[in-house]
Design a protein around this motif. Sequence first.
Motif, mmCIF file in Angstrom:
data_model
loop_
_atom_site.group_PDB
_atom_site.id
_atom_site.type_symbol
_atom_site.label_atom_id
_atom_site.label_comp_id
_atom_site.label_asym_id
_atom_site.label_seq_id
_atom_site.Cartn_x
_atom_site.Cartn_y
_atom_site.Cartn_z
ATOM 1 N N THR A 68 31.844 19.391 21.058
ATOM 2 C CA THR A 68 30.483 18.851 21.125
ATOM 3 C C THR A 68 30.342 17.726 20.115
ATOM 4 O OG1 THR A 68 29.520 20.976 21.782
ATOM 5 C CG2 THR A 68 28.026 19.374 20.771
ATOM 6 N N ASP A 87 29.834 17.063 26.279
ATOM 7 C CA ASP A 87 28.690 17.695 25.631
ATOM 8 C C ASP A 87 28.252 16.852 24.435
ATOM 9 O OD1 ASP A 87 26.731 19.405 24.731
ATOM 10 O OD2 ASP A 87 28.113 20.925 23.952
ATOM 11 N N ARG A 89 24.966 15.774 22.192
ATOM 12 C CA ARG A 89 23.596 16.169 21.880
ATOM 13 C C ARG A 89 23.025 15.272 20.780
ATOM 14 N NH1 ARG A 89 24.314 22.777 21.537
ATOM 15 N NH2 ARG A 89 26.116 22.907 22.967
ATOM 16 N N GLY A 104 24.180 25.714 14.081
ATOM 17 C CA GLY A 104 23.876 26.404 15.331
ATOM 18 C C GLY A 104 24.901 26.110 16.417
ATOM 19 N N ILE A 105 25.349 24.859 16.493
ATOM 20 C CA ILE A 105 26.368 24.509 17.485
ATOM 21 C C ILE A 105 27.676 25.243 17.183
ATOM 22 C CG2 ILE A 105 27.795 22.628 18.384
ATOM 23 C CD1 ILE A 105 25.383 20.767 17.883
ATOM 24 N N ARG A 107 27.947 28.091 15.748
ATOM 25 C CA ARG A 107 27.777 29.505 16.122
ATOM 26 C C ARG A 107 27.858 29.684 17.633
ATOM 27 N NH1 ARG A 107 23.968 29.258 11.598
ATOM 28 N NH2 ARG A 107 24.956 30.392 9.863
ATOM 29 N N GLU A 108 27.388 28.711 18.393
ATOM 30 C CA GLU A 108 27.558 28.767 19.850
ATOM 31 C C GLU A 108 29.031 28.879 20.224
ATOM 32 O OE1 GLU A 108 25.848 25.535 21.976
ATOM 33 O OE2 GLU A 108 23.955 25.620 20.862
ATOM 34 N N LYS A 109 29.879 28.284 19.394
ATOM 35 C CA LYS A 109 31.316 28.278 19.672
ATOM 36 C C LYS A 109 32.030 29.465 19.028
ATOM 37 C CE LYS A 109 31.262 23.253 20.124
ATOM 38 N NZ LYS A 109 31.247 23.300 21.602
#
Length: 387
Positions: A68, A87, A89, A104-105, A107-109
């Motif tokens: 990302t 991706d 953002r 946060g990104i 943690r998404e991963k």
Amino acid sequence: MRGKFAAFSEEEHRARLQQARRLLKEQGIDHCISMAPESLFYYGGYDSWVSVNSPQALIFSADEGEPTIILRDTDLSLAYESSWVKDIRSYRLMFDDIPGIFAGIAREKGLRGGKVAIETQSYAVPHAFGLALARALEPAEIVDATVLMGMPRLIKSPAEMAYLRKAATYAQAGLDAARQALKPGISEIALAAEIENAMRRAGSDYWSIPTELAGGERSAGGHGTPRDRIIERGDLVHFEFAGVAARYHATAIHTMAAGEPSKRAREVYEVGRQSLAAGIKAIHPGANVTDIEEASLEPVRAAGLGDAAVMRFGYGIGVAYPPIWLEPLQISRGSNQIMEVGMVFVLHAYLQLVDEQLGIIQGGTYALTENGVEMLIGGGDVALEVV
């Protein structure tokens, strides 16, 4: 619009990212938040200098999965036109919690703890932001990945070499302009203008370090930038500037004289020339960088000028954004790196005699190929050029 100005294929970028992932796994690191603009370009294809005032990052895990890119909303189109990453953002500066968004990104991963790689030595990670990001990432541990992310850049692919050779043609235009314009009566700033104009007209992108140019009593300033000083007859003038193609830099380094110089100036220049030649002769695949610099210092010490050699002999070069164009290769004592085919580097023999208001720098950009050391651009090992 997507990828219209991409410098490399998606396949080449993905191969680079896989290499970075292997290195992360070897170090027991699970995730990376890469903020250095050189890395964003090298791995993600994203070409933008704005890390200096707008945090941006390429975020990925050591395992498979799409990366990302997160950046300021003002710069979305820059990512769309240059990057292969799907991706992408954005955030709004002054309103959004940027460290929180980055965390946060991650943690998404899959980030829950463990280690996170960040180039903490990059100017793109200012202290205050780094502290805020560390808090947002807790309990994960931040690990400095400046060298880890930079080392893969040292061995250039054929596509990278093509850009470096093009960049060298731009620097050559600047060097040719310097030869034409250097004369007693011209100011250092006016001379720099001729050089920079010639490189831009030839097609060069912007360079990451200001043109360095100093003459006469200013020549002892190794990183001197041009002033309104008027060049006088017999002055030694040294130059260091880069041509740039797709962010790949090729640096021209040269010292010239504006008319016949003093005997002492010629003597000092000759010692520098011998130093450069001796260092180049010591370069081969498998050579230790310490041995190379030691070889370059032998003629200097023999001339009794050991204390005047105050610069490292060389460093790696390639992708760069302001304020520097150095890569992690250090051709210097104190380092233990080994030379390999595919490396591209700047070499400079520099002598600084402050009390005598005299200095010279001689060298250029070189590549270590299967056929030996090749100079891409620069003054090189030549007799003093008097114009």
